[in-house]
Structures are given as structure tokens and as C-alpha cells.
Design a protein around this motif. Structure first.
Motif, PDB file in Angstrom:
ATOM      1  N   ARG A   9       0.834  -1.203   0.000  1.00  0.00           N
ATOM      2  CA  ARG A   9       0.000   0.000   0.000  1.00  0.00           C
ATOM      3  C   ARG A   9       0.868   1.251   0.000  1.00  0.00           C
ATOM      4  O   ARG A   9       1.915   1.289   0.667  1.00  0.00           O
ATOM      5  CB  ARG A   9      -0.914   0.017   1.228  1.00  0.00           C
ATOM      6  CG  ARG A   9      -1.971  -1.087   1.220  1.00  0.00           C
ATOM      7  CD  ARG A   9      -2.956  -0.913   2.347  1.00  0.00           C
ATOM      8  NE  ARG A   9      -2.398  -1.306   3.651  1.00  0.00           N
ATOM      9  CZ  ARG A   9      -2.073  -0.461   4.601  1.00  0.00           C
ATOM     10  NH1 ARG A   9      -2.187   0.844   4.404  1.00  0.00           N
ATOM     11  NH2 ARG A   9      -1.607  -0.899   5.747  1.00  0.00           N
ATOM     12  N   PRO A  10       0.462   2.307  -0.711  1.00  0.00           N
ATOM     13  CA  PRO A  10       1.206   3.569  -0.687  1.00  0.00           C
ATOM     14  C   PRO A  10       1.308   4.110   0.735  1.00  0.00           C
ATOM     15  O   PRO A  10       0.337   4.059   1.504  1.00  0.00           O
ATOM     16  CB  PRO A  10       0.359   4.497  -1.570  1.00  0.00           C
ATOM     17  CG  PRO A  10      -0.384   3.570  -2.489  1.00  0.00           C
ATOM     18  CD  PRO A  10      -0.671   2.351  -1.656  1.00  0.00           C
ATOM     19  N   GLY A  11       2.501   4.595   1.094  1.00  0.00           N
ATOM     20  CA  GLY A  11       2.718   5.157   2.416  1.00  0.00           C
ATOM     21  C   GLY A  11       3.041   4.140   3.488  1.00  0.00           C
ATOM     22  O   GLY A  11       3.308   4.502   4.641  1.00  0.00           O
TER      23      GLY A  11
ATOM     24  N   ARG B 171       8.236   1.409  -5.882  1.00  0.00           N
ATOM     25  CA  ARG B 171       7.460   1.821  -7.058  1.00  0.00           C
ATOM     26  C   ARG B 171       5.963   1.697  -6.808  1.00  0.00           C
ATOM     27  O   ARG B 171       5.158   2.369  -7.458  1.00  0.00           O
ATOM     28  CB  ARG B 171       7.876   0.989  -8.267  1.00  0.00           C
ATOM     29  CG  ARG B 171       9.288   1.312  -8.757  1.00  0.00           C
ATOM     30  CD  ARG B 171       9.568   0.663 -10.092  1.00  0.00           C
ATOM     31  NE  ARG B 171       9.743  -0.782  -9.967  1.00  0.00           N
ATOM     32  CZ  ARG B 171      10.918  -1.373  -9.739  1.00  0.00           C
ATOM     33  NH1 ARG B 171      12.014  -0.632  -9.603  1.00  0.00           N
ATOM     34  NH2 ARG B 171      10.999  -2.689  -9.647  1.00  0.00           N
ATOM     35  N   ALA B 172       5.589   0.851  -5.851  1.00  0.00           N
ATOM     36  CA  ALA B 172       4.173   0.714  -5.480  1.00  0.00           C
ATOM     37  C   ALA B 172       3.767   1.719  -4.413  1.00  0.00           C
ATOM     38  O   ALA B 172       2.620   1.703  -3.950  1.00  0.00           O
ATOM     39  CB  ALA B 172       3.900  -0.703  -4.996  1.00  0.00           C
ATOM     40  N   GLY B 173       4.721   2.570  -3.991  1.00  0.00           N
ATOM     41  CA  GLY B 173       4.393   3.627  -3.044  1.00  0.00           C
ATOM     42  C   GLY B 173       4.826   3.374  -1.617  1.00  0.00           C
ATOM     43  O   GLY B 173       4.554   4.203  -0.742  1.00  0.00           O
TER      44      GLY B 173
END
Length: 306
Positions: free
Chosen positions: A100-102, A122-124
Motif C-alpha cells: 500500500r502507498p505510504g 514503485r508501489a508507493g
């Protein structure tokens, strides 16, 4: 004097939901130490019966779920899997959309820096490499041992403070390691710690063969003093027949090892050569004594001791 008691960590508000992928010896200990700092372990993945039992011991009441579900539940994910497994795990989690981003994604491999987490970046995700320079038992004593333990820290510059803060919360001391230096850093630790176990185990076996009933009791003070001296003084702490140039004694050692424990001869010779080189370089081994000693170590001049 104030008599106010410190609040119980369980009463402090949880700041991050912590997940563990890989319930080996390291992950549960780090998660337990983060729990003491006020974070909240929420999920752990474990495959073998041993790892499930370890998770139950170190992180009671924390559910055991598949890795993807650990990432779904956690804000901070500890990837505590073997070095060779880590790249494939990271790639797989990123490809399946589990990251998940973050999300803070932390691995504990000594070999790798932050770049192994690039698929997750790259996925966040926020990538951190936090390697505790400590040997683990898989029991609660590991949490205590983290106090003052050095961590090899590698992360993007913008995450450096966050990485160091997590290490401090676990009771450790952050030591910044550049990405390109991670393999050398890890080799140095393996040379000192892993090989030490082998040397001590071999020494105890030989002492038992020599009739010593309590080799651990005999070696404890000696090895403790040797370690302390080495950490304080480096090569100046070298002692023994190799550093003194006692070629005859070394030849007798080799002969006895060939007789009673031939599998230890190669290691003895390798360490003796390395010791002789360092003793020579630092002026501890006299050059006039080194020739006979190096001849013995090369298989020449052992005479009747062979």
C-alpha cells in the motif's frame, strides 16, 4: 522525590500497526520491542510449526495470517525472511498489489540495502533496511538483548530520521551503512560472529577429547578476556604461540589435530596464517622467527611432530 509511576506501555496510544512476514528468530523479537515502545502488533505470517509456536510465545494473541493479509492490516511491515528469499518475496508482494502507498516496509537482511525494496517503492511503500547486529535465540531474552544493540541502517535520505527513530525505539543504536557497503558490512559481521561459534564449538570438542569435564567453564573466562582485549586493543591483543613465533609448539598442535580431529586442521592452519600475517605487520612476530613458523604452516619442517 516523585512517587509517580511510569505508565504501562499497554496504556499508551498505539501509533503504528505492526505486521511481521516471517516468524523466524528476528521478526517476533523486533515486533515485541516495538510493542514496548507503544506500537501495536496486528498480524504475523508463519509457516512451520516451530515458527507458529515462536509467534505464539513472543506475540501472544496476534493472529497468524498469510503474508498479503499482514500487509493489508499493518502500517509498518517487518520482512524478516532469509536473505535469498527476500528479493522474490518483495517482487511478489508488489506484483500482487499487496503493498500500500505510504506503508513502511522494513527488511532486516544484513546483505541488502534499501534497493532490494525497489519493487515496493514503485508501489508507493517507504523502504527501510534495519539490520540488528545481534544473534537471536527466538525467545523473550532477545528483546532484552536489543538494548544497546547496533543496527545497520540504510534508507533513502528522506527516510533516514524515521529509520533511526525506529531503531532507537527498539532500544538500539543506529549505524548508517551506505547501500554499496552492505555486502562488506555483512561479511564482516559473519566473519566475527558466525565463525566464532564454529571456533568455540571446535575448541570445546577438543577439550573434551583431552579429558576436560567442563570445557565451557574453562573457556568462558579465557574467551571473554580475549574478546575484551581484542575490542579494546585490536591486533595488540594478539598472543599465543603463533604471535610469539613458537614454530615447534605450532607443529605439535598440527600433529595432535591430525591425530585426534583432522577436520579441524584446515581451519587451524588458515587462522594461524592470518594471525602470523597480522602479527608480522604489527611488529609482534619477529621476522627471524617467522620463517620457521611459516614453514610449519606450509607443511615444511614439522619433523617428528608431523
Amino acid at each position: 522525590m516523585s512517587t509517580d509511576q511510569q505508565p504501562d506501555p499497554k496504556d499508551r496510544p498505539a501509533r503504528l500497526a505492526v505486521g511481521v512476514v516471517g516468524a523466524g528468530r528476528v521478526g517476533p523479537a523486533l515486533a515485541a520491542s516495538l510493542q514496548l515502545a507503544g506500537h501495536r502488533p496486528v498480524a504475523v505470517s508463519a509457516v512451520s510449526d516451530t515458527s507458529r509456536r515462536r509467534a505464539g510465545l513472543m506475540l501472544p494473541d496476534v493472529p497468524v495470517v498469510p503474508p498479503a493479509e499482514v500487509l493489508q492490516r499493518a502500517d509498518l511491515v517487518l520482512l524478516t525472511v532469509p536473505d535469498d528469499t527476500l528479493p522474490g518475496l518483495v517482487a511478489g508482494l508488489a506484483e500482487t498489489g499487496a503493498v500500500r502507498p505510504g506503508q513502511l516496509l522494513v527488511h532486516t537482511s544484513g546483505r541488502y540495502g534499501a534497493k532490494v525494496l525497489d519493487p515496493a517503492l514503485r508501489a508507493g511503500a517507504l523502504p527501510l533496511a534495519l539490520h540488528p547486529a545481534m544473534t537471536f535465540t527466538g525467545t523473550p531474552v532477545d528483546v532484552q538483548r536489543l538494548a544497546g544493540c547496533s543496527f545497520g541502517v540504510t534508507a533513502p535520505d528522506e527516510l533516514r530520521l524515521a529509520a533511526e527513530a525506529l531503531v532507537i525505539e527498539m532500544g538500539g543504536e543506529p549505524e548508517w551503512i551506505a547501500e554499496e557497503n552492505r555486502p562488506l558490512y555483512h561479511a564482516a559481521l559473519a566473519l566475527g560472529s558466525n565463525h566464532l561459534v564454529t571456533l568455540v564449538a571446535q575448541s570445546m570438542e577438543l577439550l573434551r577429547t583431552a579429558g576436560v569435564e567442563a570445557p565451557d567453564r574453562m573457556l568462558g573466562p579465557l574467551l571473554g578476556a580475549a574478546l575484551d582485549n581484542a575490542l579494546r586493543s585490536g591486533d595488540a591483543a594478539l598472543t599465543g604461540p603463533v604471535a610469539r613465533g613458537d614454530a615447534g609448539t605450532v607443529a605439535a598442535h598440527i600433529a595432535e589435530l591430525r591425530r585426534h580431529s583432522p577436520q579441524t586442521v584446515a581451519g587451524y592452519l588458515a587462522m594461524a596464517r592470518a594471525t602470523a600475517d597480522r602479527a608480522l605487520a604489527h611488529g609482534l612476530l619477529k621476522p627471524e622467527l617467522a620463517e620457521d613458523l611459516l614453514g610449519v604452516l606450509a607443511g615444511r619442517g614439522e619433523g617428528d611432530a608431523r
